[in-house]
Design a protein around this motif. Structure first.
Motif, PDB file in Angstrom:
ATOM      1  N   VAL A 159       0.862  -1.198   0.000  1.00  0.00           N
ATOM      2  CA  VAL A 159       0.000   0.000   0.000  1.00  0.00           C
ATOM      3  C   VAL A 159       0.889   1.236   0.000  1.00  0.00           C
ATOM      4  N   GLY A 160       0.806   2.016  -1.066  1.00  0.00           N
ATOM      5  CA  GLY A 160       1.612   3.234  -1.172  1.00  0.00           C
ATOM      6  C   GLY A 160       0.745   4.473  -1.149  1.00  0.00           C
ATOM      7  N   TYR A 161       1.126   5.428  -0.317  1.00  0.00           N
ATOM      8  CA  TYR A 161       0.386   6.696  -0.226  1.00  0.00           C
ATOM      9  C   TYR A 161       1.385   7.828  -0.373  1.00  0.00           C
ATOM     10  N   ASP A 162       1.113   8.720  -1.315  1.00  0.00           N
ATOM     11  CA  ASP A 162       2.058   9.782  -1.634  1.00  0.00           C
ATOM     12  C   ASP A 162       1.279  11.024  -2.060  1.00  0.00           C
ATOM     13  N   GLY A 163       1.987  12.141  -2.221  1.00  0.00           N
ATOM     14  CA  GLY A 163       1.326  13.354  -2.682  1.00  0.00           C
ATOM     15  C   GLY A 163       2.176  14.582  -2.463  1.00  0.00           C
ATOM     16  N   TYR A 164       1.637  15.722  -2.886  1.00  0.00           N
ATOM     17  CA  TYR A 164       2.344  16.995  -2.790  1.00  0.00           C
ATOM     18  C   TYR A 164       1.403  18.092  -2.321  1.00  0.00           C
ATOM     19  N   ASP A 165       1.934  18.973  -1.491  1.00  0.00           N
ATOM     20  CA  ASP A 165       1.198  20.141  -1.028  1.00  0.00           C
ATOM     21  C   ASP A 165       1.660  21.359  -1.820  1.00  0.00           C
ATOM     22  N   LYS A 166       0.734  22.102  -2.364  1.00  0.00           N
ATOM     23  CA  LYS A 166       1.078  23.285  -3.145  1.00  0.00           C
ATOM     24  C   LYS A 166       1.548  24.407  -2.224  1.00  0.00           C
ATOM     25  N   THR A 167       2.561  25.135  -2.661  1.00  0.00           N
ATOM     26  CA  THR A 167       3.110  26.244  -1.875  1.00  0.00           C
ATOM     27  C   THR A 167       3.316  27.447  -2.791  1.00  0.00           C
ATOM     28  N   TYR A 168       3.726  28.571  -2.184  1.00  0.00           N
ATOM     29  CA  TYR A 168       4.028  29.768  -2.970  1.00  0.00           C
ATOM     30  C   TYR A 168       5.447  29.741  -3.532  1.00  0.00           C
ATOM     31  N   TRP A 169       6.197  28.683  -3.234  1.00  0.00           N
ATOM     32  CA  TRP A 169       7.516  28.535  -3.828  1.00  0.00           C
ATOM     33  C   TRP A 169       7.360  27.957  -5.217  1.00  0.00           C
ATOM     34  N   ILE A 170       8.473  27.907  -5.960  1.00  0.00           N
ATOM     35  CA  ILE A 170       8.413  27.409  -7.328  1.00  0.00           C
ATOM     36  C   ILE A 170       8.031  25.931  -7.346  1.00  0.00           C
ATOM     37  N   GLU A 171       8.571  25.167  -6.394  1.00  0.00           N
ATOM     38  CA  GLU A 171       8.277  23.744  -6.341  1.00  0.00           C
ATOM     39  C   GLU A 171       7.345  23.433  -5.177  1.00  0.00           C
ATOM     40  N   ASP A 172       6.447  22.485  -5.394  1.00  0.00           N
ATOM     41  CA  ASP A 172       5.560  22.045  -4.321  1.00  0.00           C
ATOM     42  C   ASP A 172       6.325  21.175  -3.334  1.00  0.00           C
TER      43      ASP A 172
END
Length: 234
Positions: free
Chosen positions: A198-211
């Motif tokens: 079971v794999g759980y992953d993701g990204y949080d958006k930020t005001y920087w260039i990269e999340d």
């Protein structure tokens, strides 16, 4: 004894003439043109920087406030993917079932969920499950194959992880690997002759260039919740 003026007393001070006094008063003034030019340049630079910064933050704000995911795929959830409840998928913000397959011949199965656009927030989340079942007729051989599959996961997935820990639950054995290159959290367990990842992953958006990659604690929690529910249904 009489002293002659200027011999031992105060030195005689020469009074400036009117012409000298006027010359002293006519000190040339420094030109302010250079200062004005510098001020103008500084203002232009600040305005330019402000425009660039404003445009950047306006763009990032539009990215951050854009809902994550895709439109509903409309695909029917197949077995064994249906062992994960809709409530759990909502909690993980991965309600969009985008792919599922199962092979009776090999005992392998796979499930993938992604955010549903407009329903699962603005940050990206990914849930992936792979299942391996031994198809051996002999029970002991089937268990041995499952143990070998589990150990293979341990050697490959665990090797690239920042941290690996044993996890207790409704299974025979399990480990949780966090900070892997492929997944922020990966929980692999073996229950009888079945091995599940079971794999759980993701990204949080930020005001920087990269999340930023999602928090490890959240990823580990999500992987464990899904694994426990999945294992309970096997």
């Amino acid at each position: 004894m009489r002293h002659h003026p200027g011999q031992w007393g105060q030195p005689h001070q020469q009074v400036p003439t009117e012409q000298q006094y006027q010359q002293w008063q006519q000190v040339p003034k420094k030109s302010r043109a250079g200062c004005v030019t510098l001020v103008v340049i500084g203002v232009v630079v600040l305005l330019g920087a402000g425009i660039v910064a404003g445009g950047y933050f306006s763009w990032r704000h539009s990215v951050i406030t854009t809902p994550a995911g895709q439109e509903p795929s409309g695909k029917a959830v197949i077995a064994p993917c249906d062992l994960v409840s809709e409530d759990t998928l909502r909690r993980l913000r991965t309600t969009n079932f985008v792919d599922g397959h199962e092979s009776e011949d090999t005992g392998a199965a796979g499930c993938r969920w992604r955010p549903t656009k407009g329903q699962d927030g603005n940050d990206e989340r990914y849930l992936d499950i792979t299942v391996t079942r031994s198809v051996a007729d002999d029970p002991e051989e089937a268990v041995a194959e499952a143990e070998e599959a589990y150990e293979s996961h341990r050697q490959t997935d665990g090797a690239g992880a920042v941290r690996v820990v044993e996890v207790a639950g409704p299974w025979d054995e399990a480990f949780l690997a966090t900070g892997t290159e492929a997944k922020q959290a990966l929980l692999v367990f073996r229950k009888g002759t079945t091995t599940v990842s079971v794999g759980y992953d993701g990204y949080d958006k930020t005001y920087w260039i990269e999340d930023e990659r999602m928090p490890v604690a959240e990823a580990a929690w999500g992987a464990k919740v899904v694994a426990e529910e999945f294992a309970a249904g096997l």
